[in-house]
Design a protein around this motif. Structure first.
Motif, PDB file in Angstrom:
ATOM      1  N   THR A 184      39.571 -27.845 -52.608  1.00  0.00           N
ATOM      2  CA  THR A 184      39.759 -29.226 -52.185  1.00  0.00           C
ATOM      3  C   THR A 184      38.772 -29.547 -51.068  1.00  0.00           C
ATOM      4  O   THR A 184      38.229 -28.644 -50.421  1.00  0.00           O
ATOM      5  N   VAL A 185      38.546 -30.828 -50.846  1.00  0.00           N
ATOM      6  CA  VAL A 185      37.621 -31.246 -49.791  1.00  0.00           C
ATOM      7  C   VAL A 185      38.302 -32.274 -48.903  1.00  0.00           C
ATOM      8  O   VAL A 185      39.196 -33.007 -49.335  1.00  0.00           O
ATOM      9  N   SER A 186      37.870 -32.342 -47.662  1.00  0.00           N
ATOM     10  CA  SER A 186      38.485 -33.237 -46.682  1.00  0.00           C
ATOM     11  C   SER A 186      37.774 -34.575 -46.570  1.00  0.00           C
ATOM     12  O   SER A 186      38.177 -35.421 -45.771  1.00  0.00           O
ATOM     13  N   ASP A 187      36.735 -34.794 -47.387  1.00  0.00           N
ATOM     14  CA  ASP A 187      36.018 -36.070 -47.387  1.00  0.00           C
ATOM     15  C   ASP A 187      35.160 -36.136 -48.643  1.00  0.00           C
ATOM     16  O   ASP A 187      33.976 -35.807 -48.617  1.00  0.00           O
ATOM     17  N   PRO A 188      35.743 -36.531 -49.793  1.00  0.00           N
ATOM     18  CA  PRO A 188      34.949 -36.543 -51.032  1.00  0.00           C
ATOM     19  C   PRO A 188      33.752 -37.480 -50.977  1.00  0.00           C
ATOM     20  O   PRO A 188      32.685 -37.153 -51.501  1.00  0.00           O
ATOM     21  N   GLY A 189      33.904 -38.631 -50.324  1.00  0.00           N
ATOM     22  CA  GLY A 189      32.746 -39.506 -50.167  1.00  0.00           C
ATOM     23  C   GLY A 189      31.671 -38.856 -49.323  1.00  0.00           C
ATOM     24  O   GLY A 189      30.472 -38.990 -49.595  1.00  0.00           O
ATOM     25  N   GLY A 190      32.087 -38.124 -48.274  1.00  0.00           N
ATOM     26  CA  GLY A 190      31.138 -37.414 -47.423  1.00  0.00           C
ATOM     27  C   GLY A 190      30.403 -36.323 -48.173  1.00  0.00           C
ATOM     28  O   GLY A 190      29.197 -36.097 -47.956  1.00  0.00           O
ATOM     29  N   VAL A 191      31.097 -35.623 -49.067  1.00  0.00           N
ATOM     30  CA  VAL A 191      30.434 -34.603 -49.890  1.00  0.00           C
ATOM     31  C   VAL A 191      29.382 -35.259 -50.770  1.00  0.00           C
ATOM     32  O   VAL A 191      28.250 -34.761 -50.887  1.00  0.00           O
ATOM     33  N   THR A 192      29.719 -36.377 -51.388  1.00  0.00           N
ATOM     34  CA  THR A 192      28.758 -37.069 -52.244  1.00  0.00           C
ATOM     35  C   THR A 192      27.549 -37.524 -51.443  1.00  0.00           C
ATOM     36  O   THR A 192      26.396 -37.382 -51.885  1.00  0.00           O
ATOM     37  N   ARG A 193      27.765 -38.052 -50.243  1.00  0.00           N
ATOM     38  CA  ARG A 193      26.640 -38.483 -49.406  1.00  0.00           C
ATOM     39  C   ARG A 193      25.786 -37.287 -48.995  1.00  0.00           C
ATOM     40  O   ARG A 193      24.551 -37.398 -48.907  1.00  0.00           O
ATOM     41  N   ALA A 194      26.409 -36.145 -48.754  1.00  0.00           N
ATOM     42  CA  ALA A 194      25.646 -34.948 -48.390  1.00  0.00           C
ATOM     43  C   ALA A 194      24.779 -34.486 -49.552  1.00  0.00           C
ATOM     44  O   ALA A 194      23.622 -34.060 -49.350  1.00  0.00           O
ATOM     45  N   TYR A 195      25.304 -34.546 -50.765  1.00  0.00           N
ATOM     46  CA  TYR A 195      24.490 -34.187 -51.938  1.00  0.00           C
ATOM     47  C   TYR A 195      23.330 -35.174 -52.091  1.00  0.00           C
ATOM     48  O   TYR A 195      22.204 -34.778 -52.444  1.00  0.00           O
ATOM     49  N   ALA A 196      23.588 -36.449 -51.847  1.00  0.00           N
ATOM     50  CA  ALA A 196      22.519 -37.443 -51.932  1.00  0.00           C
ATOM     51  C   ALA A 196      21.448 -37.182 -50.872  1.00  0.00           C
ATOM     52  O   ALA A 196      20.248 -37.320 -51.131  1.00  0.00           O
ATOM     53  N   ALA A 197      21.879 -36.805 -49.660  1.00  0.00           N
ATOM     54  CA  ALA A 197      20.924 -36.484 -48.595  1.00  0.00           C
ATOM     55  C   ALA A 197      20.090 -35.262 -48.971  1.00  0.00           C
ATOM     56  O   ALA A 197      18.889 -35.194 -48.651  1.00  0.00           O
ATOM     57  N   LEU A 198      20.691 -34.293 -49.654  1.00  0.00           N
ATOM     58  CA  LEU A 198      19.947 -33.125 -50.126  1.00  0.00           C
ATOM     59  C   LEU A 198      18.897 -33.545 -51.141  1.00  0.00           C
ATOM     60  O   LEU A 198      17.746 -33.070 -51.097  1.00  0.00           O
ATOM     61  N   PHE A 199      19.267 -34.436 -52.037  1.00  0.00           N
ATOM     62  CA  PHE A 199      18.309 -34.963 -53.017  1.00  0.00           C
ATOM     63  C   PHE A 199      17.118 -35.616 -52.325  1.00  0.00           C
ATOM     64  O   PHE A 199      15.959 -35.382 -52.686  1.00  0.00           O
ATOM     65  N   VAL A 200      17.377 -36.415 -51.303  1.00  0.00           N
ATOM     66  CA  VAL A 200      16.300 -37.082 -50.566  1.00  0.00           C
ATOM     67  C   VAL A 200      15.464 -36.060 -49.804  1.00  0.00           C
ATOM     68  O   VAL A 200      14.225 -36.135 -49.783  1.00  0.00           O
ATOM     69  N   ALA A 201      16.117 -35.082 -49.160  1.00  0.00           N
ATOM     70  CA  ALA A 201      15.387 -34.062 -48.400  1.00  0.00           C
ATOM     71  C   ALA A 201      14.450 -33.264 -49.293  1.00  0.00           C
ATOM     72  O   ALA A 201      13.415 -32.765 -48.826  1.00  0.00           O
ATOM     73  N   ARG A 202      14.785 -33.153 -50.563  1.00  0.00           N
ATOM     74  CA  ARG A 202      13.944 -32.411 -51.507  1.00  0.00           C
ATOM     75  C   ARG A 202      12.880 -33.289 -52.155  1.00  0.00           C
ATOM     76  O   ARG A 202      12.180 -32.861 -53.075  1.00  0.00           O
ATOM     77  N   GLY A 203      12.753 -34.528 -51.685  1.00  0.00           N
ATOM     78  CA  GLY A 203      11.697 -35.395 -52.167  1.00  0.00           C
ATOM     79  C   GLY A 203      12.127 -36.507 -53.097  1.00  0.00           C
ATOM     80  O   GLY A 203      11.292 -37.278 -53.578  1.00  0.00           O
ATOM     81  N   GLY A 204      13.429 -36.637 -53.363  1.00  0.00           N
ATOM     82  CA  GLY A 204      13.904 -37.702 -54.230  1.00  0.00           C
ATOM     83  C   GLY A 204      13.898 -39.051 -53.526  1.00  0.00           C
ATOM     84  O   GLY A 204      13.909 -39.128 -52.298  1.00  0.00           O
TER      85      GLY A 204
END
Length: 425
Positions: A200-220
């Protein structure tokens, strides 16, 4: 004339499904633009109970026993609420849902989605360290409460029937339940089943935003824009987003409950329905905070600790996606919840409301659009969008790149709906 920016693929929608598809394509060498009108994970991906539901190896079926059907028909069930007018409009959809819930068909559908469920946690965990979401992820599973001995015994029989899947669970009597969840009110339940496999996660929207930030950090490229405005451009696709004009060879439709507007414009007709849900956060004393997400099996709600407070997520409301909110279900669930756990005052000014996009065979649409070779679909994940986002990203990326997919995608094909396309629409 301004020269258009170019990329291999545009992904329309930055919920958990769209973000995951973008990351998986990126990992396979594709240049990707991810288009979202607001913040990533700000819609349906934000409002759920934060369960990566490894134990849900059987799809959420339509009830078939008469006592349950009679209780739902009264429209006084906390677990399922409906608008009578919407119920009439949804009658053909509900009939197909009921038909697909027959035991033999449900077994076939469950076997189709099982490979995705089995890999759901692992595909989330592949990004945990890189995205910095370790602190948001919790092991230990979740707990189903049963207020009546008969329903507990029935649930235990169902759990035993899943032995072939090797799921870990504990059966808890009142004493064991109190030890595992000391914040529960004494006598809150006859017993419980503690499913230990889910994360389980304590902030599902926060997890999604973190994955999006990873995508951007990798050049997306994460672009602010109206994903519904994307248009065909010859064999490819174009969109104005992020202040620029973009052209791509392929597009992926991952707009969750808003996918309908896009595919209907192209002539597709799928039986997409909506199960709406609400959530509210509450204050609670530290000693009463739930140690695991707790589901009241009869009332259909979940209580779970989030970063903002204890979140109560309701069951199902059958209503049009954009119909005005109805406070009845949340209010009733809150009354029941207060008899289970000493939750305090509401922390949100208004309840959050979202719509789970559902198909009557309980499977999402994942794969190529039948009449548009450069368009791919990924929507209709119903109750399991957050669970299946990353694994959907993987299997769709494999198909798009031309790799051998880790599971058979035919059960998820848009072509299973034989009347799904009307060329003159």
């Amino acid at each position: 004339m301004t020269t258009a920016e170019r990329a291999d693929t545009m992904v329309l929608g930055a919920g958990i499904v769209g973000v995951s598809i973008a990351l998986h394509l990126q990992e396979r060498g594709r240049t990707v633009v991810l288009v979202e009108r607001g913040e990533p994970g700000g819609e349906t991906s934000h409002g759920n109970a934060g369960l990566i539901e490894r134990s849900s190896v059987v799809p959420y079926a339509f009830p078939r026993d008469l006592p349950t059907l009679a209780a739902l028909a009264s429209n006084r069930s906390v677990a399922v609420r409906y608008s009578p007018a919407t119920l009439l409009r949804m009658a053909p959809w509900l009939a197909r849902y009921w038909w697909n819930s027959a035991p033999a068909r449900l077994d076939r559908l469950g076997r189709a989605i099982l490979p995705l469920i089995e890999r759901s946690i692992a595909e989330h965990q592949r990004w945990t360290q890189a995205a910095g979401t370790q602190a948001l992820m919790r092991e230990g599973g979740w707990i189903d409460l049963y207020r009546r001995k008969g329903t507990l015994e029935q649930a235990l029989r169902s759990a035993k029937a899943l032995a072939c899947h090797g799921l870990a669970y504990d059966v808890l009597g009142p004493v064991e339940l109190a030890a595992r969840e000391p914040g529960l009110v004494q006598g809150a339940a006859e017993g419980a089943i503690h499913w230990r496999d889910p994360v389980t996660v304590s902030d599902p929207g926060g997890v999604t935003r973190a994955y999006a930030a990873l995508f951007v950090a990798r050049g997306g490229r994460l672009l602010r824009g109206d994903a519904l405005s994307a248009q065909q451009d010859g064999d490819g696709w174009r969109i104005e987003a992020g202040g620029r004009d973009w052209r791509t060879r392929e597009a992926v439709l991952a707009l969750g409950p808003w996918s309908k507007e896009f595919y209907e414009r192209l002539g597709y007709r799928f039986p997409l329905g909506f199960k709406r849900g609400y959530h509210m956060h509450y204050e609670i004393a530290p000693e009463s905070v739930p140690r695991h997400p707790i589901c009241d099996a009869q009332a259909g709600f979940v209580l779970t600790q989030m970063q903002r407070g204890v979140r109560l997520t309701t069951g199902i409301e059958l209503a049009d996606r954009d119909a005005p909110s109805d406070p009845w279900q949340l209010d009733q669930a809150e009354q029941v919840a207060r008899r289970r756990m000493p939750v305090g005052r509401r922390l949100d000014a208004e309840p959050w409301r979202g719509a789970r996009p559902c198909l009557p065979d309980m499977l999402p649409v994942i794969g190529r659009a039948p009449q548009h070779p450069t368009l791919w679909f990924a929507f209709g994940h119903a109750h399991h969008g957050f669970t299946l986002g990353p694994v959907t990203g993987r299997v769709l990326a494999e198909a798009m790149i031309g790799e051998t997919t880790f599971c058979d995608l035919r059960p998820f094909s848009a072509e299973r709906f034989s009347h799904g396309y009307h060329a003159n629409a």
